[in-house]
Write an enzyme that holds these catalytic residues in place. Structure first.
Site, mmCIF file in Angstrom:
data_model
loop_
_atom_site.group_PDB
_atom_site.id
_atom_site.type_symbol
_atom_site.label_atom_id
_atom_site.label_comp_id
_atom_site.label_asym_id
_atom_site.label_seq_id
_atom_site.Cartn_x
_atom_site.Cartn_y
_atom_site.Cartn_z
ATOM 1 N NE ARG A 141 -4.213 1.715 1.569
ATOM 2 C CZ ARG A 141 -4.840 2.390 2.536
ATOM 3 N NH1 ARG A 141 -4.968 2.588 3.600
ATOM 4 N NH2 ARG A 141 -6.344 2.941 2.021
ATOM 5 C CG ASP A 160 -6.231 1.517 9.589
ATOM 6 O OD1 ASP A 160 -6.124 0.067 9.599
ATOM 7 O OD2 ASP A 160 -7.060 1.983 8.526
ATOM 8 C CB CYS A 187 -8.539 -0.201 12.561
ATOM 9 S SG CYS A 187 -9.029 -0.230 10.857
ATOM 10 C CG ASP A 218 -10.968 -2.761 5.773
ATOM 11 O OD1 ASP A 218 -11.389 -2.150 6.484
ATOM 12 O OD2 ASP A 218 -9.798 -2.439 5.206
HETATM 13 C C1 DGJ Z 1 -8.285 0.489 6.363
HETATM 14 C C2 DGJ Z 1 -9.468 0.471 7.517
HETATM 15 O O1 DGJ Z 1 -9.842 -0.840 7.660
HETATM 16 C C3 DGJ Z 1 -10.587 1.169 6.592
HETATM 17 O O2 DGJ Z 1 -11.870 1.342 7.575
HETATM 18 C C4 DGJ Z 1 -10.068 2.537 6.317
HETATM 19 O O3 DGJ Z 1 -9.890 3.149 7.629
HETATM 20 C C5 DGJ Z 1 -8.896 2.579 5.515
HETATM 21 N N1 DGJ Z 1 -7.943 1.751 6.176
HETATM 22 C C6 DGJ Z 1 -8.342 4.002 5.125
HETATM 23 O O4 DGJ Z 1 -7.113 3.761 4.522
#
Ligand code: DGJ
Length: 733
Positions: free
Chosen positions: A450, A485, A533, A555
Site C-alpha cells: 500500500r 489503523d 483497526c 473492511d
Molecule cells: C483500512 C481500514 O480498515 C478502513 O476502514 C479505512 O480506515 C482505510 N484503512 C483507510 O485507509
C-alpha cells in the site's frame, strides 16, 4: 538425587482462597470459578496433573503413568526416575529426552542449548512487571521459580486465577543470574500437557475482508500449528486455538481454549505424541526470533489465557468474553455505552473538502449517530494512499480551517468528533521519510505494501516522535475518538538501531513500542476512546483490546459476509469488542444488495454505527437509521454485558444468535437466512441459555411459552427474502 533440600527450601504452607499448596504432596491447586488446575513437584520437576472440572485436593498421584517407554532417555543418575519423554509438564526444557516441542530454548556462550529446570521456590499473591505488555488485571497470582541446573538461568512461571471466571492466565519470565549473556531462541508463554483423548482443534483463519472463519479438524499425530510471522497477529490466523474433547458441541461437552494477550508474530500448537497426550503451547513465534539476555536482565513473555469449558464451545466463548470484559479491556470502557459513529471512509473515501465534510456531519446528525469520525485523507498532502503517512498535520489545502470547524459543527449537533491515524506507518512520499529514511524497518530497496513502510518502533526516539505528533492534535480537546489503523505487515525485519547479532529482537521490540505508544496515549488522554483497526480485523486480539476496547471487525461491511465474520469472531471475543457499521447497498466490497433492515440487524451485534453517506439515503431509510439507533440504545446493555448463544451457523446455512442478559430475563434474537430456496421446508430454531422454568414472551411472534418449550421445541424460522433478517426481543420472568 541432586540437593533437593536446596530446591525445596522455600516450600511454605500458604493457603490462599483460589491457590492452595499441599506441602505434604508438593502439589499446587489453582481454582477458578468452576475449574481446577493441578500440578505437583516431583523429584524437582513440575508434573502437570489436571486441568478441567473442579476436583478435590487429593494429590492425584495415582494418575502417574509408566515412567518411560522404549527409547526414552532417563534423567542423569539421582535426578529423577521418570523420563521427561512421557511426563506431562508445565514448561518443557530442551535436550533432556523430551522430544516433544520444548517451551524454552536457550543458547549459552559456549553453544550449549540443553537446560534442566528444577523447582526452586514459590510465592502466592505476587505481581509481575509487564511493562507496556498488555495483561489481565487483578486476580490471585502464583509464581513458581525454577532454576536451570545446567546454567545460571532462572525461570518464573506465573499463574493467575479469578473467582469470577473460568480462565487462568500464564506467562514466564526468564532471568539471567550469571555473568555471561544467554541467547533466548524460544520462550513460549505456557505449556499445557493434556491427557490422551481424541481431540479436535478449532482455529479462526481468514484473509483481508474475510477474517476469523472457524475451522474444526481432528487432531492427528504430529504437530498442528497456527501462526503469524507478519509482525502482527493478522487476518490470516487469529491467536486463538481451541481443543475439543470427543463429543464437544456448541452447548455440550468439554473443550479448552487458549488465547494470547499479544498482537505480534505468534505461534500456537497442539502436538499429539506417541503417548496420545497432547501438548498445547505457544507465545512469541520462534521464527526469526532470538533475544540476547545480558547478565542480570530478565525477559517477560506475553500472557496466555487458558480457558476450560464443560458447556461446549458456547460456554468457552462466554467465559472468554467475560474474562476479556472483566479483566483485559479497560474498566473505564468495558461496560460503558459506546458511541454510535458515522465514519467517513465508505461515504467519501479520500474525496472531500471542508464543505463536503460539514454536510456529511449534518447528515450524520440526521441518522441519530452521536459521533462523526473523519477517516483517512485529512493530513499531510494525502489525496490517495501514496503519500503523507507520518505527517500528522492537517491538510490545509483540503481543510482550510483545520479540524476545529468540523469539531465545532459536531458540537452544534451535540455530537463528538473523531479522527483516523495510522501511527506505525510512513509513506515514502512524506516529510517524515525525507527527514528520517532510516526510521523505517529494513534498508532500501524495501518491499512496499500500500505504498508504505513500517516505522521502526523498536527505536524509542521514533515512538517519542509519533507520540509528540498525535499528542499535539489530541491536546486541542477536539478529538473524542481515535481510529488507530495499521495497513501492512513487516518485511525485511532489520533495524538500524540494533546491532547485527540482535536483529532477531526486532519484531517483538517493535510491538512493545506499539504498546508503549498506545499506553502513553491512552493514559494521557483517558477521555478519548481508541478503536483498533488493521485493514479491518487484522489485529483483532486480546493484546489490542487491553488498550482499545473495540476493533473495526473487518473492511468487509456486507451484511451476509459480516454475519459470518462476527459469528467467527464471537468464538474468542465479546460482541462489544466488534465495531459493526451499516454501509451502503450495493455493498462496496461484494457488490451484493441487502435490505437496510438486514444491515441494521447485523450491525446491532456489536459497537454499532454507519459507514455510508446519509445524503444517499431516502427519507424512509433515514427514518430506519434513526429507528436502528433508538432500538440499539435500548438493547445495547445486552451487547455490553450479556451472554451470547450461537444458535445456527452461517457457515452451514442460516445464522442465528441470542444475546441474553445474565439474569436470563431479557434477550435479543437475531438471525439471517441465506438464499431463498423454492419449496424449502420449515426449519426449527431451538433456543439456548433460557431458564427452563421462566415464562418467555416473544412479542414479534405472539409467543408466550416456558423456557423449556423454547429450548427443546423451539420456534419456526421465518420465511424471508434473500439475506433477510429478523430481530426479536424476548422477555422472561
Ligand atoms: C483500512 C481500514 O480498515 C478502513 O476502514 C479505512 O480506515 C482505510 N484503512 C483507510 O485507509
Amino acid at each position: 538425587m541432586r540437593d533437593m533440600g536446596r530446591f525445596l527450601q522455600n516450600f511454605g504452607e500458604k493457603t490462599v482462597k483460589m491457590i492452595y499448596f499441599d506441602k505434604n504432596r508438593n502439589t499446587f491447586y489453582l481454582e477458578g470459578k468452576s475449574f481446577s488446575y493441578v500440578f505437583s513437584v516431583e523429584e524437582g520437576y513440575l508434573h502437570a496433573r489436571h486441568f478441567g472440572g473442579r476436583v478435590g485436593r487429593d494429590g492425584l498421584t495415582w494418575l502417574n503413568g509408566a515412567p518411560a517407554m522404549a527409547f526414552s532417555a532417563m534423567p542423569p543418575a539421582g535426578e529423577g526416575s521418570t523420563s521427561l519423554d512421557v511426563m506431562p509438564q508445565e514448561y518443557a526444557s530442551f535436550g533432556q529426552g523430551d522430544y516433544r516441542t520444548p517451551s524454552v530454548l536457550l543458547e549459552r556462550e559456549d553453544g550449549q542449548t540443553a537446560s534442566r529446570f528444577f523447582y526452586l521456590s514459590h510465592e502466592v499473591g505476587c505481581t509481575s512487571d509487564f511493562g507496556a505488555l498488555p495483561h489481565a488485571r487483578g486476580g490471585q497470582t502464583l509464581k513458581v521459580t525454577l532454576k536451570d541446573v545446567l546454567s545460571d538461568v532462572e525461570l518464573d512461571l506465573f499463574y493467575t486465577v479469578w473467582e469470577d471466571c473460568d480462565v487462568l492466565t500464564r506467562h514466564a519470565v526468564i532471568r539471567n543470574t550469571g555473568s555471561e549473556p544467554v541467547t533466548i531462541c524460544r520462550a513460549y508463554s505456557f505449556c499445557l500437557d493434556l491427557p490422551a483423548d481424541r481431540y479436535e482443534t478449532l482455529c479462526l483463519h481468514g484473509h483481508h475482508c474475510g477474517e476469523r472463519s472457524p475451522e474444526r479438524t481432528p487432531l492427528s499425530h504430529g504437530t498442528f500449528r497456527i501462526e503469524s510471522a507478519r509482525g502482527a497477529s493478522s487476518h490470516q490466523m487469529n491467536p486463538f486455538l481451541a481443543l475439543l474433547r470427543a463429543g464437544c458441541g456448541e452447548e455440550t461437552g468439554e473443550c479448552y481454549g487458549v488465547e494470547l494477550v499479544y498482537s505480534g508474530s505468534f505461534v500456537l500448537s497442539a502436538e499429539r505424541s506417541q503417548t496420545e497426550g497432547v501438548r498445547v503451547q505457544g507465545g512469541i513465534n520462534a521464527l526469526n526470533f532470538c533475544w540476547s539476555l545480558a547478565a542480570g536482565e530478565d525477559f517477560v513473555t506475553p500472557e496466555a489465557a487458558l480457558c476450560y469449558s464443560k458447556e461446549g464451545l458456547g460456554g468457552l466463548s462466554r467465559s472468554l468474553a467475560d474474562f476479556l470484559r472483566l479483566h483485559v479491556i479497560s474498566p473505564k470502557w468495558a461496560f460503558a455505552p459506546r458511541p454510535v459513529v458515522l465514519n467517513s471512509w465508505e461515504a467519501v473515501y479520500f474525496d472531500f473538502d471542508e464543505a463536503k465534510l460539514l454536510s456529511l456531519i449534518d447528515g450524520a446528525a440526521r441518522t441519530g449517530a452521536d459521533t462523526f469520525v473523519l477517516d483517512d485523507g485529512w493530513f499531510g498532502c494525502r489525496g490517495d494512499d501514496t503519500t503523507s503517512l507520518g505527517d500528522w498535520r492537517v491538510n490545509l489545502s483540503k481543510l482550510k480551517g483545520g479540524i476545529a470547524p468540523l469539531a465545532a459543527r459536531c458540537r452544534k449537533h451535540n455530537m463528538k468528533f473523531g479522527l483516523w491515524f495510522e501511527p506505525e506507518m510512513v509513506s515514502e512520499k512524506s516529510e517524515l521519510y525525507r527527514a528520517h529514511p532510516d526510521w523505517a524497518i529494513g534498508a532500501p530497496p524495501r518491499c512496499a505494501c500500500r505504498n508504505q513502510y513500517v516505522l521502526d518502533f523498536s527505536r524509542p526516539e521514533v515512538v517519542e516522535y509519533v507520540y509528540g505528533q498525535l499528542a499535539e492534535i489530541l491536546k486541542t480537546g477536539d478529538v473524542a475518538y481515535v481510529k488507530w489503523d495499521m495497513n501492512r505487515h513487516l518485511t525485511e525485519f532489520w533495524s538500524k538501531g540494533l546491532p547485527a547479532g540482535r536483529q532477531g529482537e526486532l519484531a517483538h521490540r517493535h510491538i512493545l513500542g506499539v504498546y508503549t505508544l498506545a499506553r502513553r496515549l491512552t493514559e494521557d488522554f483517558p477521555e478519548v476512546l481508541f478503536e483498533g483497526c488493521s485493514g479491518g480485523g487484522g489485529r483483532f486480539d486480546a493484546g489490542m483490546l487491553y488498550y482499545f476496547p473495540q476493533i473495526w471487525t473487518s473492511d468487509n461491511t456486507d451484511a451476509y459476509a459480516r454475519a459470518k465474520i462476527q459469528y467467527g469472531t464471537s468464538f474468542a471475543y465479546p460482541m462489544s469488542a466488534m465495531s459493526c457499521h451499516i454501509s451502503a447497498s450495493p455493498n462496496h466490497q461484494t457488490g451484493r444488495s441487502t435490505p437496510f433492515s438486514s444491515r441494521a440487524h447485523i450491525a446491532s451485534l456489536g459497537a454499532t454505527g454507519f459507514e455510508l453517506n446519509p445524503a444517499a439515503l431516502s427519507e424512509e431509510e433515514l427514518e430506519m437509521a434513526r429507528e436502528h439507533v433508538r432500538t440499539y440504545r435500548e438493547m445495547q446493555p445486552l451487547v455490553l454485558q450479556g451472554d451470547l448463544y450461537r444458535l445456527a451457523s452461517p457457515f452451514e446455512g442460516d445464522f442465528a444468535v441470542l444475546l441474553l442478559s445474565k439474569d436470563k430475563r431479557e434477550g435479543y434474537l437475531v438471525g439471517m437466512c441465506g438464499l431463498v430456496e423454492a419449496g424449502a421446508y420449515d426449519r426449527r430454531l431451538r433456543l439456548a441459555g433460557l431458564r427452563e422454568d421462566f415464562v418467555y414472551e416473544i412479542p414479534a411472534l405472539g409467543i408466550v411459552a416456558r423456557g423449556d418449550t423454547l429450548l427443546h421445541a423451539g420456534v419456526l424460522l421465518p420465511r424471508l427474502p434473500d439475506f433477510g433478517t429478523f430481530a426479536w426481543r424476548i422477555h422472561g420472568k
